[in-house]
Design an enzyme around this catalytic site. Structure first.
Site, short mmCIF file in Angstrom:
data_model
loop_
_atom_site.label_atom_id
_atom_site.label_comp_id
_atom_site.label_asym_id
_atom_site.label_seq_id
_atom_site.Cartn_x
_atom_site.Cartn_y
_atom_site.Cartn_z
N TYR A 16 3.43 -76.55 -33.37
CA TYR A 16 2.71 -77.67 -33.97
C TYR A 16 3.41 -79.02 -33.74
O TYR A 16 2.90 -80.06 -34.16
CB TYR A 16 2.57 -77.47 -35.48
CG TYR A 16 1.78 -76.25 -35.87
CD1 TYR A 16 0.41 -76.16 -35.64
CD2 TYR A 16 2.41 -75.15 -36.47
CE1 TYR A 16 -0.32 -75.04 -36.00
CE2 TYR A 16 1.69 -74.02 -36.84
CZ TYR A 16 0.32 -73.98 -36.59
OH TYR A 16 -0.39 -72.86 -36.95
N HIS A 21 -2.26 -83.20 -35.91
CA HIS A 21 -2.16 -82.95 -37.35
C HIS A 21 -0.74 -83.17 -37.86
O HIS A 21 -0.52 -83.21 -39.07
CB HIS A 21 -2.60 -81.51 -37.65
CG HIS A 21 -3.39 -81.35 -38.92
ND1 HIS A 21 -4.07 -82.39 -39.52
CD2 HIS A 21 -3.61 -80.26 -39.70
CE1 HIS A 21 -4.67 -81.93 -40.61
NE2 HIS A 21 -4.41 -80.66 -40.74
N TYR A 65 3.38 -75.61 -45.11
CA TYR A 65 2.15 -75.71 -44.33
C TYR A 65 1.20 -76.68 -45.03
O TYR A 65 1.27 -76.91 -46.23
CB TYR A 65 1.48 -74.35 -44.07
CG TYR A 65 2.23 -73.54 -43.05
CD1 TYR A 65 2.14 -73.85 -41.70
CD2 TYR A 65 3.04 -72.48 -43.43
CE1 TYR A 65 2.85 -73.13 -40.75
CE2 TYR A 65 3.74 -71.74 -42.49
CZ TYR A 65 3.64 -72.07 -41.15
OH TYR A 65 4.34 -71.36 -40.22
N ASN A 67 -1.93 -77.00 -45.99
CA ASN A 67 -2.85 -76.76 -47.10
C ASN A 67 -2.17 -76.54 -48.44
O ASN A 67 -2.85 -76.47 -49.47
CB ASN A 67 -3.75 -75.56 -46.78
CG ASN A 67 -4.66 -75.82 -45.59
OD1 ASN A 67 -4.67 -76.91 -45.03
ND2 ASN A 67 -5.41 -74.82 -45.21
N ASN A 113 -7.07 -81.73 -45.72
CA ASN A 113 -6.66 -80.62 -46.58
C ASN A 113 -5.32 -80.86 -47.26
O ASN A 113 -5.10 -80.44 -48.40
CB ASN A 113 -6.59 -79.32 -45.77
CG ASN A 113 -7.96 -78.83 -45.36
OD1 ASN A 113 -8.96 -79.12 -45.99
ND2 ASN A 113 -8.01 -78.08 -44.26
#
Length: 201
Positions: A16, A21, A65, A67, A113
């Site tokens: 990532y 994001h 993470y 969320n 989110n």
């Protein structure tokens, strides 16, 4: 004791690292690098400490993470004993052109989110956030792949300049006040001036 908690949102893991994001992580990494400080792994995230004109900033990259970002934010707000007005969260935003910045002192999650979870966990949306535009160049149904896709080399080259503006905005927030910080962060870049034409011989 820290004066401010600055949270950059993203997902942990090498896969990532340079994705859209992870804009929040990238901004904090650029700030830390420019300040010659390093992140250390602590509970719920990686943390770095930076001081400026008597203000102290704790930079947090949550390890929960995206969320579940609220768990990390709540823990560090309680650990540092900070009021909500001393929290600033940096996130990516699909609804803004790449590199466009929007600073607000409160508001909805805008479909993000990570922001949604922080609002839910803190039971409040009354805290500052800086949204960094990543554009929306994807076809219908391609949002997830786009958001979790890597920035282009051209976009990566712009990260230091974007980070520099955000960092100045955060420093302004802590020194001359939120309103003037928003005026600076939200101002559109001035168009480059055309070079003066040389007179004809």
């Amino acid at each position: 004791m820290a004066d401010y908690l600055v949270v950059g949102l993203g997902n942990i893991g090498a896969e990532y690292a340079s994705t859209r994001h992870n804009m929040g992580f990238m901004i904090l990494d650029a700030w830390a690098q420019a300040s010659n400080v390093v992140f250390t792994v602590e509970r719920y995230g990686a943390v770095a400490e930076i001081s400026f004109k008597g203000r102290h900033f704790t930079l947090l990259k949550p390890s929960t993470y995206m969320n579940l970002s609220g768990n990390a934010v709540r823990y560090w707000m309680q650990r540092l004993n900070l009021p909500l007005e001393n929290l600033i969260v940096i996130s990516d935003d699909l609804n803004l052109p790449f590199g466009t910045l929007r600073m607000r002192l409160s508001g909805s999650d805008g479909g993000h989110n990570g922001l949604e979870n922080i609002i839910w966990t803190l039971e409040s949306d009354q805290w500052a956030r800086i949204r960094v535009g990543i554009g929306n160049g994807f076809s219908r149904g391609g949002q997830v792949d786009y958001v979790l896709g890597p920035l282009s080399p051209e976009e990566l080259e712009q990260i230091p300049a974007i980070a520099e503006k955000i960092v100045r905005g955060i420093k302004d927030f802590s020194t001359i006040g939120p309103q003037r910080a928003m005026n600076f962060v939200n101002a559109k870049p001035k168009p480059a001036e055309k070079p003066a034409e040389s007179p004809e011989n």
